[in-house]
Enzyme design. Structure first.
Site, short mmCIF file in Angstrom:
data_model
loop_
_atom_site.label_atom_id
_atom_site.label_comp_id
_atom_site.label_asym_id
_atom_site.label_seq_id
_atom_site.Cartn_x
_atom_site.Cartn_y
_atom_site.Cartn_z
N CYS A 1 -6.11 -5.35 -7.61
CA CYS A 1 -5.94 -5.01 -6.19
C CYS A 1 -5.50 -6.22 -5.37
O CYS A 1 -4.96 -6.06 -4.27
CB CYS A 1 -7.22 -4.40 -5.62
N HIS A 2 -5.66 -7.43 -5.92
CA HIS A 2 -5.18 -8.63 -5.22
C HIS A 2 -3.66 -8.66 -5.13
O HIS A 2 -3.11 -9.39 -4.32
CB HIS A 2 -5.71 -9.91 -5.90
N GLU B 1 -1.00 -16.65 -10.69
CA GLU B 1 -0.06 -15.80 -11.42
C GLU B 1 1.40 -16.22 -11.22
O GLU B 1 2.22 -16.06 -12.12
CB GLU B 1 -0.26 -14.34 -11.02
N ASN C 1 -12.34 -0.72 -5.13
CA ASN C 1 -12.06 -1.07 -6.52
C ASN C 1 -13.25 -1.82 -7.12
O ASN C 1 -13.58 -2.91 -6.67
CB ASN C 1 -10.79 -1.93 -6.58
N TYR D 1 0.84 -1.20 0.00
CA TYR D 1 0.00 0.00 0.00
C TYR D 1 0.88 1.25 0.00
O TYR D 1 0.56 2.24 -0.66
CB TYR D 1 -0.93 0.00 1.23
#
Length: 174
Positions: A141-142, A168, A133, A110
């Site tokens: 945002c993950h 990912e 979001n 953040y």
């Protein structure tokens, strides 16, 4: 006086459960984990001066979103190219734009997001914008984690956040 705006709604099953896709005539504006709570969203839109008309109908935008999300979950897509219609404050939009710069399989804190938008002391406000979001997964945002590397907060649940990050990190797209 509120401006009337059509919102087209479609659903798709995904590895994270049911996703509800919402689009306007300008592009995809929301992705919800689970079923859309129209009353909650309508109240939020009313505060922005928008009166929603909900239409259960497929559009080019919802079809594109569903196809791109399927490709993402199949490991053949690392970024999204669908048209978006983002509804949010100027600060939220700055945060969401910064979130899109986080690469596939990467994470940022953040604090790094706050620094990236030129507001290094706005870490809590960045967290609030991240929480609002409207397009999780598409606006990643993950990929935002705590300063200590911990998995913190995610509208879709921490289990889904971990699933997305795991997907990912395990898929190498060329």
């Amino acid at each position: 006086m509120s401006a009337l705006k059509k919102f087209y709604v479609q659903r798709v099953e995904a590895p994270v459960g049911l996703l509800t896709i919402v689009a306007t005539e300008q592009g995809v504006c929301q992705i919800h984990f689970g079923e859309l709570k129209k009353a909650h969203v309508s109240a939020k839109l009313a505060r922005a001066g928008i009166k929603p008309e909900w239409v259960e109908q497929d559009t080019e935008f919802t079809q594109t979103a569903i196809q791109q999300l399927k490709e993402y979950f199949n490991g053949t897509r690392s970024s999204f190219t669908m048209e978006l219609d983002l509804i949010g404050t100027p600060f939220q939009q700055r945060v969401w734009t910064e979130l899109k710069t986080i690469g596939y399989g990467e994470t940022k804190t953040y604090k790094e997001i706050a620094e990236g938008i030129g507001a290094p002391k706005a870490v809590r406000a960045v967290g609030g914008a991240n929480n609002q979001n409207p397009l999780p997964i598409v606006i990643p945002c993950h990929r935002v984690i705590g300063s200590n590397g911990a998995m913190v907060g995610y509208g879709g649940g921490l289990t889904n956040k971990e699933l997305l990050l795991s997907l990912e990190s395990s898929v190498k797209i060329s």
